[in-house]
Design an enzyme around this catalytic site. Structure first.
Site, PDB file in Angstrom:
ATOM      1  N   ASP A   1      12.528 -69.765-103.093  1.00 30.85           N
ATOM      2  CA  ASP A   1      12.799 -70.716-102.011  1.00 30.85           C
ATOM      3  C   ASP A   1      11.905 -71.941-102.159  1.00 30.85           C
ATOM      4  O   ASP A   1      10.861 -71.893-102.809  1.00 30.85           O
ATOM      5  CB  ASP A   1      12.503 -70.053-100.655  1.00 30.85           C
ATOM      6  CG  ASP A   1      13.469 -68.918-100.351  1.00 30.85           C
ATOM      7  OD1 ASP A   1      14.568 -68.905-100.925  1.00 30.85           O
ATOM      8  OD2 ASP A   1      13.107 -68.056 -99.520  1.00 30.85           O
TER       9      ASP A   1
HETATM   10  N1  URA Z   1      12.478 -63.560-101.200  1.00 26.59           N
HETATM   11  C1  URA Z   1      12.505 -64.590-100.329  1.00 26.59           C
HETATM   12  O1  URA Z   1      12.746 -64.417 -99.139  1.00 26.59           O
HETATM   13  N2  URA Z   1      12.250 -65.811-100.824  1.00 26.59           N
HETATM   14  C2  URA Z   1      11.929 -66.054-102.103  1.00 26.59           C
HETATM   15  O2  URA Z   1      11.684 -67.198-102.484  1.00 26.59           O
HETATM   16  C3  URA Z   1      11.914 -64.970-102.994  1.00 26.59           C
HETATM   17  C4  URA Z   1      12.192 -63.717-102.513  1.00 26.59           C
END
Ligand code: URA
Length: 240
Positions: free
Chosen positions: A102
């Site tokens: 993310d």
């Molecule tokens: N899980 C999440 O919620 N976000 C990420 O960036 C990676 C795994």
């Protein structure tokens, strides 16, 4: 392997095909000590010694970099907002981030042009382990751990495989997951009434984030790291 010299140099980021043609025309490229005239010359990557502007060209088909992703970057090759590939100086053709973090997640991201390896690492079938350090809003209790370790199902039917939680300390822990679903770690903690406030990936399979890399920095993987990433996958594949 035999490959056209203009394609090889352009793949390695020496310029576009037409720029490479100009370099060849202007005598920048030597093959086995002789100035190359033929822009369509097919080099033998195992035999020929290629020199560009007085420097030996090391031919490699695949490249692997470990990036310590900073927050604020989208995991994409290009886009309107800052993307992780903006941080990579090498203009090697076909590089892409293997997997997705993310925008606000930091840590280990493999950047490569090795499609087959990326495919294996990302396929849910191979259950590639990804380990994150999680910081949460509230204290992590045993009930939350138990539910996440059993496997969470959201109200909309989304199911997450059982995850492994270790290193619990009040509002932080490590979590290891084996799939790569959108927002999975954040959603798991939300589902048990807590919330992720910081997320950092520290491992993918047996590739461990090099903590000497500051956020935004990257380095090539060592031969051992590349080898172990592949070997481990093969071992897991055979075992599975
Ligand atoms: N899980 C999440 O919620 N976000 C990420 O960036 C990676 C795994």
């Amino acid at each position: 392997m035999k490959i056209r010299i203009d394609k090889l140099l352009s793949n390695l980021g020496y310029g576009t095909r037409s720029e490479v043609h100009k370099y060849i025309k202007n005598g920048y490229v030597l093959i086995n000590g002789e100035i190359l005239k033929d822009q369509g010359y097919r080099v033998d990557t195992e035999q020929d010694i290629i020199v560009f502007d007085d420097e030996i060209v090391e031919y490699q088909e695949y490249f692997y970099f470990m990036l310590n992703k900073p927050a604020g970057y989208i995991t994409a090759v290009q886009g309107q907002e800052p993307v992780v590939m903006d941080l990579i100086e090498e203009k090697i053709k076909g590089l892409f981030p293997c997997g997705r973090l993310d925008k606000d997640t930091t840590g280990l991201l493999l950047i490569t042009n090795d499609g087959p390896l990326a495919h294996q690492l990302l396929s849910p079938r191979y259950e590639t382990e990804k380990e994150y350090v999680v910081n949460t809003r509230d204290r992590i209790d045993q009930d939350q751990v138990r539910r996440i370790e059993l496997g969470i199902t959201l109200g909309d039917g989304t199911r997450y495989r059982p995850a492994k939680i270790t290193d619990i300390q009040n509002n932080s822990c490590h979590i290891t997951v084996t799939e790569g679903q959108y927002h999975e770690v954040k959603n798991m903690f939300l589902a048990v009434g807590n919330e992720v406030v910081q997320l950092k990936r520290i491992r993918m399979k047996n590739l461990i984030l090099d903590e000497s890399l500051a956020e935004g920095e990257y380095r090539p993987l060592s031969e051992e790291e590349v080898h172990s990433l592949k070997t481990y996958w093969k071992a897991g594949h055979q075992a599975g």
